[in-house]
Design a protein around this motif. Structure first.
Motif, PDB file in Angstrom:
ATOM      1  N   TYR A  35       0.852  -1.175   0.000  1.00 15.46           N
ATOM      2  CA  TYR A  35       0.000   0.000   0.000  1.00 15.46           C
ATOM      3  C   TYR A  35       0.894   1.234   0.000  1.00 15.46           C
ATOM      4  N   LEU A  43      -4.857   4.996   2.692  1.00 13.74           N
ATOM      5  CA  LEU A  43      -3.999   3.944   2.143  1.00 13.74           C
ATOM      6  C   LEU A  43      -4.625   3.403   0.863  1.00 13.74           C
ATOM      7  N   GLU A  59      -5.474  -0.761  -6.913  1.00 15.46           N
ATOM      8  CA  GLU A  59      -6.103   0.411  -7.520  1.00 15.46           C
ATOM      9  C   GLU A  59      -5.127   1.440  -8.068  1.00 15.46           C
ATOM     10  N   LEU A 103      -5.335  -7.306   8.463  1.00 13.46           N
ATOM     11  CA  LEU A 103      -3.988  -7.272   7.914  1.00 13.46           C
ATOM     12  C   LEU A 103      -3.027  -6.797   8.988  1.00 13.46           C
TER      13      LEU A 103
ATOM     14  N   TYR B  32     -16.951  -7.189   4.223  1.00 14.84           N
ATOM     15  CA  TYR B  32     -16.246  -7.038   5.487  1.00 14.84           C
ATOM     16  C   TYR B  32     -15.921  -5.570   5.680  1.00 14.84           C
ATOM     17  N   ILE B  34     -13.750  -2.944   8.400  1.00 18.43           N
ATOM     18  CA  ILE B  34     -12.695  -3.039   9.391  1.00 18.43           C
ATOM     19  C   ILE B  34     -12.312  -1.642   9.879  1.00 18.43           C
ATOM     20  N   TYR B  36      -9.045   0.392  11.633  1.00 20.23           N
ATOM     21  CA  TYR B  36      -7.633   0.368  11.954  1.00 20.23           C
ATOM     22  C   TYR B  36      -7.266   1.640  12.722  1.00 20.23           C
ATOM     23  N   PHE B  46      -4.826  -3.271  13.326  1.00 21.68           N
ATOM     24  CA  PHE B  46      -6.199  -3.749  13.320  1.00 21.68           C
ATOM     25  C   PHE B  46      -6.857  -3.552  14.688  1.00 21.68           C
ATOM     26  N   ASP B  49     -13.307  -5.885  13.326  1.00 26.89           N
ATOM     27  CA  ASP B  49     -13.984  -5.971  12.041  1.00 26.89           C
ATOM     28  C   ASP B  49     -15.412  -6.476  12.233  1.00 26.89           C
ATOM     29  N   PHE B  89      -8.867   4.665  10.748  1.00 29.48           N
ATOM     30  CA  PHE B  89      -9.307   4.424   9.379  1.00 29.48           C
ATOM     31  C   PHE B  89     -10.371   3.341   9.358  1.00 29.48           C
ATOM     32  N   LEU B 101      -8.735  -4.348   0.340  1.00 28.86           N
ATOM     33  CA  LEU B 101      -9.313  -3.345   1.222  1.00 28.86           C
ATOM     34  C   LEU B 101      -9.233  -1.966   0.593  1.00 28.86           C
ATOM     35  N   VAL B 102     -10.317  -1.226   0.710  1.00 32.29           N
ATOM     36  CA  VAL B 102     -10.353   0.179   0.328  1.00 32.29           C
ATOM     37  C   VAL B 102     -10.498   0.983   1.612  1.00 32.29           C
ATOM     38  N   PHE B 103      -9.541   1.863   1.854  1.00 30.91           N
ATOM     39  CA  PHE B 103      -9.500   2.629   3.094  1.00 30.91           C
ATOM     40  C   PHE B 103     -10.122   3.999   2.919  1.00 30.91           C
TER      41      PHE B 103
END
Lengths: 114, 113
Positions: A35, A43, A59, A103, B32, B34, B36, B46, B49, B89, B101-103
């Motif tokens: 990332y 991120l 992405e 993660l 999902y 999550i 952070y 983490f 979630d 996040f 994952l998209v943050f």
């Protein structure tokens, strides 16, 4: 986290030069991720790997390549660094499988491209 | 283009009060969600979630609430402590069977003594 290390932790380079960041894990996990983190963007996933020689794009993969020749190492390469690639890069591993969102991240590698 | 210089949303709370951090997500198919926590100079850590088939999940001093109708996620921290100061996040997993994952941009939580 002691199970995942990134190197180098800091690097300053010039536009046009190649750069390789290394992520090393000691735990034999299958999934590894790269990332980048930038102000205003959180991120963003660059590439990930789901096994030796198995990788896929995220992405923001343009300008980056990755390699995974052995389980423990996941390399991120900038073939010709640009100023827009100045960022903090984080490697992550998936310890508990892909059915969770959990993660574990390394400490980050700060890259400055002049 | 790059949004350099944007400031994070911030939340300031008194020590001992409860904190609520909110997040809107984008993908109705995400399975999902999550949260952070990231302390200065460190990688994200983490917290908790929740699966998309749940509305609420509790951990130690933290609770995550999921409202799929309005695509909203929140993190509640009980009895906030100085060690809770960090950027938080939310993230959504956009690909079932993998971990893509998209943050979100993050929220900076500051604890006032």
């Amino acid at each position: 986290d002691a199970g995942i290390t990134q190197s180098p932790r800091h690097k300053v380079t010039e536009t046009g030069t190649p750069v390789t960041l290394r992520c090393h894990q000691t735990e034999n996990h299958r999934y590894m991720y790269w990332y980048r983190q930038d102000p205003g963007h959180g991120l963003r996933l660059i590439h990930y790997s789901y096994g030796v020689k198995d990788t896929d794009k995220g992405e923001v993969s343009d300008g980056y390549s990755v390699s995974r020749s052995k389980t423990e190492d996941f390399l991120l390469t900038l073939e010709s660094a640009t100023s827009s690639q100045t960022s903090v890069y984080f490697c992550a591993i998936s310890r508990r499988g892909v059915d969770t969102g959990e993660l574990f991240f390394g400490e980050g590698s700060r890259l400055t491209v002049l | 283009g790059e949004s350099v210089g944007l400031h994070l949303p911030t939340l300031s709370v008194q020590e001992g009060d409860n904190s609520i951090i909110n997040c809107a997500y984008s993908n109705s198919a995400s399975d999902y969600f999550i949260w952070y926590k990231q302390e200065s100079g460190k990688g994200p850590q983490f917290i908790i979630d929740i699966r998309s088939n749940m509305d609420k999940r509790q951990g130690q001093r933290v609770t995550v609430l999921l409202n799929k109708t309005v695509k909203h996620l929140s993190l509640q921290i009980a009895a906030t402590q100085p060690g809770d100061s960090a950027v938080y996040f939310c993230a959504e997993n956009i690909l079932q069977g993998a971990q893509k994952l998209v943050f979100g941009q993050g929220t900076r939580l500051t604890i006032n003594p």
